[in-house]
Design a protein around this motif. Structure first.
Motif, short mmCIF file in Angstrom:
data_model
loop_
_atom_site.label_atom_id
_atom_site.label_comp_id
_atom_site.label_asym_id
_atom_site.label_seq_id
_atom_site.Cartn_x
_atom_site.Cartn_y
_atom_site.Cartn_z
N LYS A 1 40.35 127.24 53.77
CA LYS A 1 39.13 127.23 52.96
C LYS A 1 37.96 127.65 53.83
CE LYS A 1 40.16 125.78 48.76
NZ LYS A 1 39.81 126.54 47.55
N HIS A 2 36.99 128.36 53.24
CA HIS A 2 35.81 128.83 53.99
C HIS A 2 34.54 128.20 53.42
CE1 HIS A 2 38.31 131.88 55.92
NE2 HIS A 2 38.76 132.23 54.71
N PHE A 3 33.58 127.99 54.29
CA PHE A 3 32.25 127.57 53.85
C PHE A 3 31.22 128.24 54.74
CE2 PHE A 3 33.52 124.48 57.02
CZ PHE A 3 32.38 124.23 57.75
N ILE A 4 30.00 128.38 54.20
CA ILE A 4 28.94 129.12 54.90
C ILE A 4 27.92 128.15 55.46
CG2 ILE A 4 27.07 130.81 54.65
CD1 ILE A 4 28.70 132.14 52.46
N VAL A 5 27.57 128.36 56.72
CA VAL A 5 26.49 127.61 57.37
C VAL A 5 25.32 128.57 57.56
CG1 VAL A 5 25.76 126.33 59.41
CG2 VAL A 5 28.08 126.03 58.52
N GLN A 6 24.19 128.25 56.97
CA GLN A 6 23.00 129.10 57.12
C GLN A 6 21.76 128.24 57.26
OE1 GLN A 6 22.96 131.46 53.56
NE2 GLN A 6 22.42 129.75 52.22
N THR B 1 35.61 128.01 58.92
CA THR B 1 36.95 127.94 58.33
C THR B 1 37.57 126.57 58.54
OG1 THR B 1 37.29 130.30 58.79
CG2 THR B 1 39.25 128.99 58.27
N ILE B 2 38.15 126.02 57.45
CA ILE B 2 38.95 124.79 57.53
C ILE B 2 40.41 125.17 57.29
CG2 ILE B 2 39.36 122.50 56.56
CD1 ILE B 2 36.48 122.49 55.59
N THR B 3 41.27 124.82 58.23
CA THR B 3 42.70 125.16 58.13
C THR B 3 43.53 123.88 58.12
OG1 THR B 3 42.33 127.22 59.35
CG2 THR B 3 44.61 126.45 59.16
N ALA B 4 44.39 123.74 57.11
CA ALA B 4 45.32 122.60 57.01
C ALA B 4 46.74 123.13 57.22
CB ALA B 4 45.18 121.92 55.65
N ASN B 5 47.49 122.46 58.13
CA ASN B 5 48.84 122.93 58.48
C ASN B 5 49.83 121.79 58.31
OD1 ASN B 5 50.88 122.90 61.05
ND2 ASN B 5 50.73 124.95 60.13
N ILE C 1 38.77 122.81 62.22
CA ILE C 1 37.55 123.47 61.73
C ILE C 1 37.06 124.42 62.82
CG2 ILE C 1 35.20 123.15 60.88
CD1 ILE C 1 35.97 120.36 60.01
N THR C 2 36.88 125.70 62.48
CA THR C 2 36.45 126.70 63.47
C THR C 2 35.18 127.37 63.00
OG1 THR C 2 37.84 128.38 62.42
CG2 THR C 2 38.81 127.14 64.25
N ASP C 3 34.33 127.75 63.97
CA ASP C 3 33.09 128.44 63.65
C ASP C 3 33.35 129.93 63.52
OD1 ASP C 3 33.25 129.53 66.18
OD2 ASP C 3 31.68 128.28 67.04
N PRO C 4 32.33 130.73 63.17
CA PRO C 4 32.54 132.17 62.96
C PRO C 4 33.02 132.90 64.22
CG PRO C 4 30.50 131.48 61.92
CD PRO C 4 30.98 130.32 62.71
N LYS C 5 32.84 132.32 65.40
CA LYS C 5 33.30 132.96 66.63
C LYS C 5 34.72 132.54 67.00
CE LYS C 5 28.68 133.44 68.65
NZ LYS C 5 27.80 133.14 69.82
N GLY C 6 35.37 131.70 66.18
CA GLY C 6 36.73 131.27 66.44
C GLY C 6 36.84 130.04 67.29
N ASN C 7 35.73 129.44 67.64
CA ASN C 7 35.76 128.20 68.41
C ASN C 7 36.19 127.03 67.53
OD1 ASN C 7 34.66 129.55 70.75
ND2 ASN C 7 32.67 129.45 69.72
#
Length: 371
Positions: free
Chosen positions: A63-68, A50-54, A12-18
């Protein structure tokens, strides 16, 4: 479809790629579903996460989701009351409406408080309570009834007069507190309605310029003329609801009764005579037009108007300067808007000047008096 029971990597990564969470070589052999959670920081990076499954040797699934920032939904409250109430009413009906700013109805509860602004109400002496307190549910809209039993049954503790006789021209204040069930947010609204002693207003407009009549000629009970910004009333009957709005009715409920007083030379005394009774429909404008035809030998005209228990009366005398003969009556039948007319005298001549709206002079009529 076969379940995949092998291992996979999830990140799981935040909008800054962390990378905020990384799960390596996880698997689930029974149902093919992996459940987990992420504890968010009190001030996370806002935006698209972003959630990435490999899976080895296969393409990534993303998959993407929004945090606001969470903003509590706003909602508005509106209290609808009648335009007036009468002190002798048994109750008052109203409505509370609550909707979110995006239009959806609010579901919750309402606490409603009803009280008068009359400071000597007896319940104000007992701990500062209110007249009525109600609690009920709401789903966008809820109707309520405020009983007036305390107004009807209690008295002013100072004067011992019934409250029914004291509350006219005071106000009933309604306060509603709506608490929504989702977020437990409470918002308030207040509305007022005025008390009146009677539900209608009925009266003659006794403008002095119409307080005379000529026996044998029709007496018109409503004439209005305007000149510039001025309105000159010549006498009328005003019938409205207590708040000034017109009475809505298609029935002839207004009764106009006319009496005359005349001198009987044979009896050497004045006598009264019932002329006639008229049944009229309440006017949509609030101003009632009527006419009366007094006989030639009368000295005074007495007109009484009645409506649903209310009444008013006007007494009109024949002026001393009216002669038994030689008088005329003028009626204008013009499609043009006549705003003002003026009568002047010069020796034996009489002039009638008629003006159109906008102060344009239309015509002058001259009358000459002859022997």
């Amino acid at each position: 479809m076969l379940l995949y029971t092998g291992q996979l990597n999830i990140s799981i990564t935040d909008p800054k790629g962390n990378i905020m969470k990384n799960m390596v070589n996880v698997s689930e052999s029974n149902y093919g579903v992996i459940e987990d959670y992420l504890i968010m920081d009190s001030e996370p990076v806002l935006g698209t996460w972003t959630i990435t499954a490999n899976v080895k040797d296969r393409a990534d699934k993303v998959k993407h989701f929004i945090v606001q920032k969470y903003v509590l939904p706003k909602f508005d409250i509106k209290i609808e009351l009648p335009s007036y109430v009468v002190t002798t009413d048994n109750e008052m009906h109203g409505t509370v409406k609550a909707t979110y700013s995006y239009g959806k109805p609010v579901i919750g509860t309402v606490k409603l408080y009803a009280d008068t602004d009359y400071s000597s109400a007896p319940w104000k002496y007992n701990g500062g309570g209110v007249m009525v307190e109600l609690t009920f549910n709401i789903n966008g809209e809820a109707k309520f009834t405020v009983p007036f039993s305390r107004i009807r049954d209690e008295a002013d503790p100072n004067t011992y007069e019934p409250l029914v006789q004291k509350l006219a021209n005071y106000h009933l204040t309604i306060k509603a507190s709506v608490t929504e069930s989702i977020n437990n947010i409470t918002r308030n609204a207040t509305a007022q309605v005025k008390f009146y002693k009677v539900p209608f207003r009925l009266s003659f407009d006794t403008a002095p310029s119409m307080m005379f009549f000529k026996p044998g000629l029709t007496y018109h009970g409503r004439m209005e003329a305007s000149f510039g910004t001025r309105t000159l009333p010549y006498g009328r009957v005003s019938l409205t609801q207590a708040d000034g709005n017109p009475v809505i009715s298609s029935l002839p409920e207004v009764t106009l009764v006319t009496y005359v007083k005349y001198y009987d030379p044979a009896l050497h005394s004045y006598n009264a005579h019932y002329l006639r009774e008229q049944a009229l429909v309440p006017p949509a404008t609030g101003s009632l037009s009527f006419s009366v035809d007094p006989p030639e030998n009368v000295d005074s005209l007495h007109i009484k108007v009645e409506f649903r228990g209310l009444s008013d009366m006007i007494h009109i005398k024949k002026p001393y300067w009216v002669t038994e003969a030689g008088n005329i009556q003028i009626k204008l039948n013009s499609k043009q808007v006549v705003s003002f007319f003026y009568i002047s005298y010069a020796a034996w001549d009489c002039y009638l000047d008629i003006w159109e709206q906008g102060q344009r002079h239309l015509l002058t009529i001259k009358f000459s008096v002859t022997q």
